[in-house]
Each structure stands twice: as C-alpha cells, then as structure tokens.
Design an enzyme around this catalytic site. Structure first.
Site, PDB file in Angstrom:
ATOM      1  CG  ASP A   1      -5.090  -2.074  -0.685  1.00 19.22           C
ATOM      2  OD1 ASP A   1      -4.826  -1.063  -1.366  1.00 19.22           O
ATOM      3  OD2 ASP A   1      -4.357  -2.478   0.233  1.00 19.22           O
ATOM      4  CD  GLU A   2      -5.322   3.550  -0.466  1.00 18.93           C
ATOM      5  OE1 GLU A   2      -5.770   4.322   0.406  1.00 18.93           O
ATOM      6  OE2 GLU A   2      -4.113   3.397  -0.690  1.00 18.93           O
TER       7      GLU A   2
ATOM      8  CG  ASP B   1      -6.544   1.203   3.244  1.00 18.37           C
ATOM      9  OD1 ASP B   1      -6.374   0.228   2.487  1.00 18.37           O
ATOM     10  OD2 ASP B   1      -5.606   1.883   3.695  1.00 18.37           O
TER      11      ASP B   1
END
Length: 415
Positions: A101-102, A11
């Site tokens: 984003d993860e 993350d």
C-alpha cells in the site's frame, strides 16, 4: 543529491480497514478492525480509541467496546493495492514499491507533461479516490526520508509538500518516532536521554548516540535528522533478506509454544527461498517479551540454507540462547525469524560424510540433501493442492494462527 522536491511518497490510509469500509458501506465512519484474535489493521475511528495493529483482540475490545471485527478480503487488498500503484505508474516509470500500500516515485522527468510535483501528487490522489474509492496521503520532498515523513504528517487523506528552503524548519519540530527506523524500543532509549524531537536528535553529540544505539544506527539517524539521505529510487529492487514474525499474545517461554511457532515461520521463509532459489547464510531471531522489550541473536553459516527443518532448528537454538541470557523473562509476545546474505547464484557443494556434529545442517551432506528433497516434495504438493494440503506435524498440530497466512503473504517482499 537532488536540489528540488521531486520525490513522492504515496501511502494508502488505513488500507485494509479502508478497503473493508469500501466493500461494506455500513462500516463507514465506524470503528472497525480487521482480524479477531489479533488486530491486523484498524480504521481511523478505532485508532482514536487507541486500537493499533498487532494488538490482542481482547485489549482492543476493552479500549473500544463498540469495535467491530471483520474478516479480511485478501484478494481485494492485492487488487486495489496493485491498482493504486498502477495509478502512480501512469505518471512516471520511476516507481519503487515498498509494500502493498505504499511506494516512492521520482517525477523529475515528467513535470513537462503533468506539471509541477505538487500538481502530480494532487492528480494521483484525485484519481485513486475517484477510480478506486480509497483515501491516499502523499508527501513531496527532496529526499526519500523526508517524503515519507511528509506523507505521515499528511495523514489522513492529505498532501504535504516540503519546500527545499524550509526542510529543517519542517523536520526538526516533529516527534522522533516519525523517523524511518525509530521503533518503540529506540524511541524509549532516546527519551531516556531527553531526545523527543528530530531537532533534539540532530543536536545530540555523535558519541552519545553511538553509546546509546551503536555506531551504525547512531550515524544513520544523525544523518537523517539533518535530511542527509542520498538514496535514489530503485525500480527493480531485490530483497536482501526474507523474514516472518508471529505475534502470539502472552505465552509462557516454553518449548510447547516456541517450537511450533518457529517451525511455522521457518516453513513460510524456506518456501519463499526455495521458490526463488535464493538460500541465505545468516539466520536471525527476535524475541519480544511481555514488557515489549526485544532481544535478537544471529548466526552466520559456511553454506547457504533454505531447508525448513534446518532453519527451525537453528532458530530454536538462537531463541534458547536469548532466553538463557534473560532468565527473568518468563513470558513472550512475539517471535520472528529472518534469513539474510541471500545467494544470487547458488551451486550446491556435496560434502563427504565426516561424522561432524552439525552434519545434518549442512546442505551438501546426505541428511541435508534429504531434508531439501523432502521440502521440494512438500512444495510441489502445495503448488498443486494448496498450502494446507500438507505440512510438518509440529506446525499443523501445535500452532494457533491468529494471523491468516494470506495476510502474511501480502506483507512479504518479492525475492
């Protein structure tokens, strides 16, 4: 279920704010927020003052007078987010991206090439930092749920590996809000019965959780509290629903504010459903009031829909039903629409004009087909000239977009 810790959850830390600090070095180490009317994202320096995503801009400035707002660089978010996920993909093909984003990754099959899972996680972090200039936190565990919690504990810019022999010891002392699916409302309900940690949740009787949260949610959280999570990495995962929400500050619960917001949300969702030819049968709305309490209502239809006007009309009826059930709530802070039970293969069934009351909302009726045709014409114009080239008057004239559409698009899952 796996017996070794080979699941990674990676993350990127305060992603949008970190990108802004990367692009403008003068912002590094300073409290910044992406947005303006609403905080879209906040740096860790701003979070130290209590600034959070979704917070009204005026409130953020009160908490942190030195806070600096910056406009978003949305293309850079997409480019750097893709690049970071690409780094993970260099180590294993089993990558499940869950947002810009993860991502989760299973490295069980590549340890003979790159070493133990912890070494792989360190290598991923080093490469993302060196090649992209961004901090990333990684959790390593035996299950997806525990790996995600481990990455949260690792923040900012850290690595946490949970050994299979110490899972419950690690998990049970943590606050319950770290669990996947425990938001502010659920956290408050659990606190009302004295449940503040995951360990306390694990020892709470099932009947008590069922009465408090419902059977499905209670059973799910109880299993996760004991780290029972059989989910595997899904590389190619199609979304089961499409949704959009709008934080509107504190607005009176009146049609003047509700109708244009719902049209805007329906427009965004309908466009996505039509682009992938995946209409849905169930429409759900969520209304959040000024006191942060929320209420939802849904309706399941006989035929799947994707027409903007039909979605907006149904959502409007559901929101009015929510407000009728909460007559004391005069102010709303968020509206959301989602469409689920999406059709994988869809054949439009024509309907005879029987004069039914809801004929305009039936996709196979004359009016339903006309609405769909109008939407497709709008889609083609936007495809050639851009989103703002054309739109529904109620949307264009009536809504203040405190959150840029580019930001919304980054959060939308691929259908």
């Amino acid at each position: 279920m796996a017996t070794t810790a080979t699941i990674l959850h990676a993350d990127l830390d305060a992603f949008y704010a970190s990108v802004e600090q990367l692009l403008d070095p003068s912002l590094r180490g300073k409290p910044i927020a992406v947005g303006g009317g609403v905080v879209l994202a906040a740096s860790y320096e701003a979070r130290a003052f209590g600034v959070r995503g979704g917070m009204p801009g005026w409130q953020a400035r009160e908490l942190c007078p030195q806070l600096r707002f910056v406009s978003g660089h949305f293309r850079e978010y997409q480019r750097l987010g893709d690049a970071a996920i690409g780094v993970i993909g260099d180590f294993t093909p089993l990558v499940e991206r869950i947002s810009i984003d993860e991502a989760f990754a299973d490295v069980a099959g590549c340890t003979h090439l790159f070493g133990p899972p912890a070494e792989i996680a360190r290598a991923i972090r080093q490469r993302v930092r060196t090649e992209l200039g961004l901090p990333i936190s990684v959790g390593v565990a035996r299950t997806k749920h525990l790996a995600k919690i481990a990455s949260q504990v690792a923040k900012p810019d850290g690595l946490v590996m949970v050994d299979p022999g110490s899972e419950l010891q690690f998990l049970h002392h943590l606050p319950v809000e770290l669990m996947w699916g425990v938001g502010p409302a659920t956290k408050a309900r659990l606190a009302g019965i004295g449940v503040l940690t995951i360990g306390q949740l694990a020892t709470t009787p099932g009947w008590s959780l069922e009465r408090l949260l419902g059977r499905a949610a209670g059973e799910k959280l109880a299993s996760l509290a004991w780290n029972r999570d059989p989910r595997e990495i899904k590389v190619h995962r199609r979304a089961r629903s499409a949704g959009a929400q709008s934080a509107i500050g504190r607005k009176p619960a009146e049609e003047l504010f509700i109708r244009p917001t719902l049209f805007h949300l329906a427009d965004r969702i309908g466009t996505r459903l039509r682009a992938k030819s995946r209409p849905g049968r169930t429409v759900t709305v969520r209304v959040r009031f000024a006191n942060l309490n929320s209420a939802t209502r849904s309706v399941t239809l006989d035929a799947p829909i994707s027409a903007t006007v039909i979605l907006a009309e149904l959502a409007g009826e559901l929101v009015r039903a929510v407000l009728a059930d909460h007559p004391d709530e005069k102010t709303i802070s968020l509206l959301a629409i989602s469409v689920s039970h999406l059709e994988e293969r869809w054949d439009l069934e024509l309907e005879l004009p029987l004069g039914l009351q809801d004929e305009g909302r039936r996709p196979g009726s004359k009016m339903g087909m006309a609405r769909f045709a109008a939407d497709r014409a709008v889609d083609k114009i936007r495809g050639r000239f851009g989103w703002d080239a054309i739109g529904y008057g109620s949307v264009v004239l009536g809504i203040s977009r405190s959150v840029p559409d580019e930001f919304r698009e980054l959060a939308e899952k691929d259908l």
